[in-house]
Motif scaffolding. Structure first.
Motif, PDB file in Angstrom:
ATOM      1  N   GLY A 135       8.830  38.677  24.048  1.00 32.58           N
ATOM      2  CA  GLY A 135       7.491  38.881  24.129  1.00 32.58           C
ATOM      3  C   GLY A 135       7.180  38.446  25.671  1.00 32.58           C
ATOM      4  O   GLY A 135       6.324  38.951  26.250  1.00 32.58           O
ATOM      5  N   THR A 136       7.936  37.402  26.072  1.00 28.26           N
ATOM      6  CA  THR A 136       7.652  37.080  27.563  1.00 28.26           C
ATOM      7  C   THR A 136       8.102  38.311  28.340  1.00 28.26           C
ATOM      8  O   THR A 136       7.228  38.527  29.277  1.00 28.26           O
ATOM      9  N   ASP A 160      -2.197  40.091  24.800  1.00 29.05           N
ATOM     10  CA  ASP A 160      -1.260  39.109  24.331  1.00 29.05           C
ATOM     11  C   ASP A 160      -1.314  39.042  22.658  1.00 29.05           C
ATOM     12  O   ASP A 160      -1.946  38.509  22.263  1.00 29.05           O
ATOM     13  N   SER A 167       5.558  39.922  20.236  1.00 22.00           N
ATOM     14  CA  SER A 167       7.173  38.949  20.188  1.00 22.00           C
ATOM     15  C   SER A 167       7.785  39.199  18.789  1.00 22.00           C
ATOM     16  O   SER A 167       6.926  39.298  17.880  1.00 22.00           O
ATOM     17  N   LYS A 179       7.362  34.308  14.334  1.00 20.19           N
ATOM     18  CA  LYS A 179       6.490  35.130  14.635  1.00 20.19           C
ATOM     19  C   LYS A 179       6.071  35.915  13.155  1.00 20.19           C
ATOM     20  O   LYS A 179       7.111  35.915  12.326  1.00 20.19           O
TER      21      LYS A 179
END
Ligand SMILES: *Cc1c(COP(=O)(O)O)cnc(C)c1O
Length: 374
Positions: A59-60, A156, A180, A185
């Motif tokens: 996700g970053t 996000d 992500s 998650k």
């Protein structure tokens, strides 16, 4: 012991299918960006309701490559929140841009969209809302400001796969949505993974190139990219899990409603609120309590896996100290940070476990209260 999340319990239900899918990949000889990635991209585009998705390593990377694809960098400002995981603002700093913090709404924990406008300067290039804890941001207001000031929007969605705002999934409103697949998650791989969504052919092509060393054609490199490809093993696992996501999210919502019901008679414990017309997917079930640190300690001693997301707001972190944002400039963020506490939440949690959690929280709040008063 009731943990905040129990991934093993989920594995018991899907284990055989996951093992079969992984074994197939191992035997196929194709390990990176193969047919499982291709299929996963198509399946996720259909699920989220967007033209393109691109699988990535995390996700970053999704956040950072989204900024790169929109040519946001040195000298640019990105409006976001300080009440989120550090990866949100880290990605802004990675591309050399400056995060500009807007305060949050005390009920939803999300960006207070009404405060965005006063933070806009000639350097502002984008707004980066975070759908925290699985709760959608107020996208109508955010998109309206973005349109009026000609700003990009990067959502996000790392905690919010499947969440909806007015019947549309998050990640379909802005230019790019970022997801992500970190194991905890709502849709988790068994390693790292990430995804971007976009309706733009151009942005899709840019991110496809950026994830593979900045070249759309093998060994032709147009710009500096990264290696952010997703393994076939992870893609295959995610394809096994994707068909369950709606059922899992529905269960999370039922568990949240049950917690709300059990907590209803305790005014000291503030349960999470939802915006109208949203479908919140409760990545976290987060309450606000008085004497939070003491309560948290008592719960840990009682074997309840309560967690603080997040203990230090980002404008007070060393990594962003150079921005010189005064602590009291984000009063709601700072206040929330002192009171929030997330409780065990996963699709497979039982009613009995939830009752135990509530009992222990109530006990801890009472105990901390009497200790604090005398
Ligand atoms: C998890 C998360 C990220 C980062 O995702 P990774 O896959 O761990 O890199 C970014 N933003 C938020 C809000 C997250 O919860």
């Amino acid at each position: 012991m009731i943990p905040i999340i129990n991934s093993k319990r989920q594995y018991e239900t899907i284990g055989p299918d996951v093992e079969k899918a992984v074994l197939e990949v191992l035997r196929s000889g194709s390990y990176i960006l193969g047919k499982n990635n291709q299929a996963l991209q198509e399946e996720l585009a259909k699920y989220i309701g967007v033209k393109h998705t691109v699988t990535l390593n995390s996700g970053t990377d999704a956040l950072h490559l989204a900024l790169r694809a929109l040519d946001i960098g040195k000298g640019d400002e990105v409006i976001t929140v300080a009440f989120t995981f550090v990866a949100t603002t880290e990605s802004v700093e990675i591309v050399g841009a400056t995060p500009v913090f807007v305060d949050i709404d005390k009920d939803t924990f999300n960006m207070n969209a009404k405060l965005i406008e006063e933070k806009i300067t000639p350097k502002t290039k984008a707004i980066m809302p975070v759908h925290l804890y699985g709760q959608p941001c107020d996208m109508d207001v955010i998109m309206d400001v973005a349109k009026r000031y000609n700003l990009h929007v990067i959502e996000d969605c790392c905690q919010a796969i499947g969440a909806e705002y007015k019947g549309k999934k998050v990640g379909t409103f802005g230019d790019i949505g970022c997801y992500s697949f970190y194991p905890t998650k709502n849709l988790g791989a068994m390693g790292d993974g990430g995804l971007v969504t976009t309706n733009s052919d151009y942005l899709k092509d840019r991110i496809v190139a950026l994830r593979n060393h900045g070249g759309a054609v093998r060994y032709h490199h147009d710009e500096i990219g990264v290696n952010s490809r997703l393994d076939e093993v992870q893609a295959a696992i995610l394809r096994v899990k994707l068909p369950y996501i709606d059922e899992w999210n529905k269960k999370r919502r039922e568990h949240a409603a049950f917690y709300n019901k059990l907590f209803a008679q305790y005014p000291d414990i503030e349960t999470p609120k939802e915006l109208d017309n949203t479908y919140c997917v409760y990545h976290q079930y987060t309450v606000k309590v008085p004497n939070r640190d003491e309560v948290h300690k008592l719960l840990q001693e009682a074997g309840i896996g309560a967690m603080i997301y997040y203990p230090i707001p980002l404008h007070m972190q060393k990594v962003h100290a150079h921005l010189n944002v005064p602590e009291n400039s984000l009063p709601v963020t700072v206040e929330n940070t002192k009171h929030v506490m997330s409780l065990p939440m996963f699709p497979e949690i039982t009613e009995e476990e939830q009752r135990t959690v509530v009992e222990e929280v109530v006990k801890a709040v009472e105990k901390a209260k009497s200790a604090a008063c005398c």
